[in-house]
Write an enzyme that holds these catalytic residues in place. Structure first.
Site, PDB file in Angstrom:
ATOM      1  N   GLU A 188      -2.980  10.984  17.144  1.00 46.79           N
ATOM      2  CA  GLU A 188      -3.495  12.345  17.025  1.00 46.79           C
ATOM      3  C   GLU A 188      -4.544  12.441  15.913  1.00 46.79           C
ATOM      4  O   GLU A 188      -5.584  13.104  16.074  1.00 46.79           O
ATOM      5  CB  GLU A 188      -2.334  13.312  16.754  1.00 46.79           C
ATOM      6  CG  GLU A 188      -1.405  13.522  17.948  1.00 46.79           C
ATOM      7  CD  GLU A 188      -0.559  12.297  18.279  1.00 46.79           C
ATOM      8  OE1 GLU A 188      -0.244  12.111  19.460  1.00 46.79           O
ATOM      9  OE2 GLU A 188      -0.223  11.524  17.348  1.00 46.79           O
ATOM     10  N   GLY A 210      14.815  -5.343  36.042  1.00 46.70           N
ATOM     11  CA  GLY A 210      15.962  -5.300  35.146  1.00 46.70           C
ATOM     12  C   GLY A 210      15.935  -6.379  34.085  1.00 46.70           C
ATOM     13  O   GLY A 210      16.400  -6.168  32.951  1.00 46.70           O
ATOM     14  N   THR A 254       1.954   6.624   2.075  1.00 42.68           N
ATOM     15  CA  THR A 254       2.750   7.549   2.874  1.00 42.68           C
ATOM     16  C   THR A 254       3.905   8.137   2.081  1.00 42.68           C
ATOM     17  O   THR A 254       4.574   7.457   1.309  1.00 42.68           O
ATOM     18  CB  THR A 254       3.291   6.828   4.121  1.00 42.68           C
ATOM     19  OG1 THR A 254       2.196   6.316   4.877  1.00 42.68           O
ATOM     20  CG2 THR A 254       4.107   7.775   4.990  1.00 42.68           C
ATOM     21  N   GLU A 255       4.149   9.438   2.301  1.00 42.87           N
ATOM     22  CA  GLU A 255       5.231  10.160   1.642  1.00 42.87           C
ATOM     23  C   GLU A 255       5.994  10.982   2.670  1.00 42.87           C
ATOM     24  O   GLU A 255       5.521  11.156   3.806  1.00 42.87           O
ATOM     25  CB  GLU A 255       4.664  11.105   0.570  1.00 42.87           C
ATOM     26  CG  GLU A 255       3.884  10.426  -0.522  1.00 42.87           C
ATOM     27  CD  GLU A 255       3.337  11.398  -1.557  1.00 42.87           C
ATOM     28  OE1 GLU A 255       2.675  10.938  -2.492  1.00 42.87           O
ATOM     29  OE2 GLU A 255       3.589  12.619  -1.414  1.00 42.87           O
ATOM     30  N   GLU A 270      -0.952   3.589   9.944  1.00 40.84           N
ATOM     31  CA  GLU A 270      -2.385   3.599   9.602  1.00 40.84           C
ATOM     32  C   GLU A 270      -3.139   4.689  10.367  1.00 40.84           C
ATOM     33  O   GLU A 270      -4.291   4.525  10.761  1.00 40.84           O
ATOM     34  CB  GLU A 270      -3.011   2.213   9.790  1.00 40.84           C
ATOM     35  CG  GLU A 270      -2.379   1.194   8.851  1.00 40.84           C
ATOM     36  CD  GLU A 270      -3.147  -0.098   8.718  1.00 40.84           C
ATOM     37  OE1 GLU A 270      -4.377  -0.088   8.912  1.00 40.84           O
ATOM     38  OE2 GLU A 270      -2.515  -1.119   8.406  1.00 40.84           O
ATOM     39  N   PHE A 312       0.867  -1.183   0.000  1.00 34.73           N
ATOM     40  CA  PHE A 312       0.000   0.000   0.000  1.00 34.73           C
ATOM     41  C   PHE A 312       0.901   1.230   0.000  1.00 34.73           C
ATOM     42  O   PHE A 312       1.492   1.573   1.025  1.00 34.73           O
ATOM     43  CB  PHE A 312      -0.865  -0.054   1.268  1.00 34.73           C
ATOM     44  CG  PHE A 312      -1.944   0.978   1.393  1.00 34.73           C
ATOM     45  CD1 PHE A 312      -3.144   0.840   0.723  1.00 34.73           C
ATOM     46  CD2 PHE A 312      -1.787   2.065   2.246  1.00 34.73           C
ATOM     47  CE1 PHE A 312      -4.170   1.763   0.887  1.00 34.73           C
ATOM     48  CE2 PHE A 312      -2.808   2.994   2.415  1.00 34.73           C
ATOM     49  CZ  PHE A 312      -3.996   2.843   1.740  1.00 34.73           C
TER      50      PHE A 312
END
Length: 386
Positions: free
Chosen positions: A368, A341, A126-127, A364, A123
């Site tokens: 926000e 730890g 996004t850029e 995806e 898919f």
């Protein structure tokens, strides 16, 4: 398309759960160390139909709806998220664009090979300057005779290094009322002008490969467009909404694993001669983990039900992704705290989970963006009812 029966799906779920617990969980550190899913696990996943479980049966898939999909997502999240990532784009955001918006010719050409695992679909949305909000897209497609020519740069594209098909989002016109100007194209990876960069080195999710993809004067025929020039944005939003419910399910699965590891550690490891689980503050952390997981699981199932019925395909998916991915990070953080730890050491499951789940709040659609979708959606509902 008919839904898979509850009986048949119960068999699928049982097989997937058993395979993950027996075959994948014991090899998590091998996957992490080698940054790849072993070939035998990939072949087994393909044999089980996992590359096409959400592809309709008529095109060679299992035909699971989203309510069934999320039950599998709970299981996929229980182990390294790289396992699911291997076939996630085929069933999810890439494959669903074809299922929901492709022509019969496009489906016939690609979906059977996607469902079998012969082709991995990526898919490409996004850029560098457009992530959670596709409206900022800079990749462009221009007409040249009967063809389209695509130019642009995509970033963080899942499965790009092994993809056979890119579902590419490109701007074909300037935004106007009712037309965001974004279209979708099917671009085979071997098309001249397509180049894939080196694998990204990420904080976590080793074995889940992402990379930049460049499109330099990439020429595709008119029939490579999915839908028409104005339906691309809708295709993106519809696929992302469905994918967000799936990601929420993954987050619940990862949180369940972190809880299970925490309970087991608290019950068996001692401090001052008694199991640390005897201490009330440790019990409080376990209680908070359990509550988050239980709430998230119920929320995912309700969001999936509302999506399948058509009741809510916007607000509920975003709310589920927001809550569950934030919850998973909180549960993973508590898991490290319960382990002390030890939880900060490599090859301890909760250390890997802590890193893996952090990405769920980003891809995806960031948390926000989900808040904006939920808040804005509620106000639109109110305005429509006034």
């Amino acid at each position: 398309m008919t839904d898979v029966s509850a009986e048949d799906f119960g068999y699928v779920l049982e097989q997937v759960r058993g395979f993950i617990r027996r075959e994948v969980v014991p090899r998590e550190n091998e996957i992490m160390a080698n940054d790849r899913i072993p070939d035998d696990l990939r072949a087994a996943a393909a044999e089980m139909g996992l590359f096409g479980y959400a592809v309709p049966e008529e095109w060679g898939g299992l035909g699971l709806n989203l309510a069934q999909d999320v039950e599998l997502a709970f299981e996929f999240g229980y182990t390294t998220l790289a396992f699911r990532s291997m076939f996630g784009t085929n069933n999810g955001i890439a494959g669903q664009v074809l299922v929901g918006f492709g022509t019969d010719e496009q489906k016939k050409a690609w979906l059977p090979r996607i469902a079998s695992g012969q082709v991995v679909a990526s898919f490409a949305l996004t850029e560098p300057g457009a992530g959670s909000n596709p409206a900022g897209l800079r990749t462009r497609a221009r007409r040249d005779g009967a063809d389209w020519v695509i130019d642009g740069q995509k970033r963080f594209i899942t499965n790009a290094p092994v993809a056979g098909l890119f579902v590419v989002f490109a701007r074909t016109s300037e935004p106007a009322a009712g037309n965001p100007g974004i279209s979708v194209f099917l671009v085979p990876s071997e098309t001249p002008g397509v180049s894939v960069g080196p694998k990204d080195a990420k904080m976590g999710q080793e074995g889940a490969w992402t990379a930049d993809v460049a499109f330099d004067d990439v020429r595709v025929p008119a029939e490579a467009m999915v839908g028409d020039e104005v339906s691309g944005y809708r295709a993106a939003m519809t696929s992302l909404a469905r994918g967000r419910v799936h990601i929420a399910g993954l987050a619940v699965g990862s949180a369940q694993r972190a809880l299970d590891e925490s309970v087991a550690y608290a019950a068996t490891n001692t401090q001052g001669g008694q199991p640390i689980g005897a201490f009330q503050l440790v019990q409080a952390m376990l209680a908070d983990q359990y509550t988050g997981v239980a709430a998230g699981r119920a929320m995912v199932r309700e969001a999936a039900r509302a999506y399948v019925s058509g009741e809510d395909r916007r607000i509920a998916p975003s709310a589920a992704k927001l809550f569950c991915t934030e919850m998973a990070c909180q549960v993973a953080d508590l898991a490290v705290q319960v382990h002390g730890g030890t939880g900060y050491m490599k090859e301890i499951p909760v250390e890997r989970i802590y890193r893996d789940v952090r990405l769920l709040r980003l891809y995806e659609g960031t948390s926000e963006i989900q808040r904006l979708i939920v808040g804005g959606g509620l106000l639109k509902q109110q305005a429509a009812s006034s």
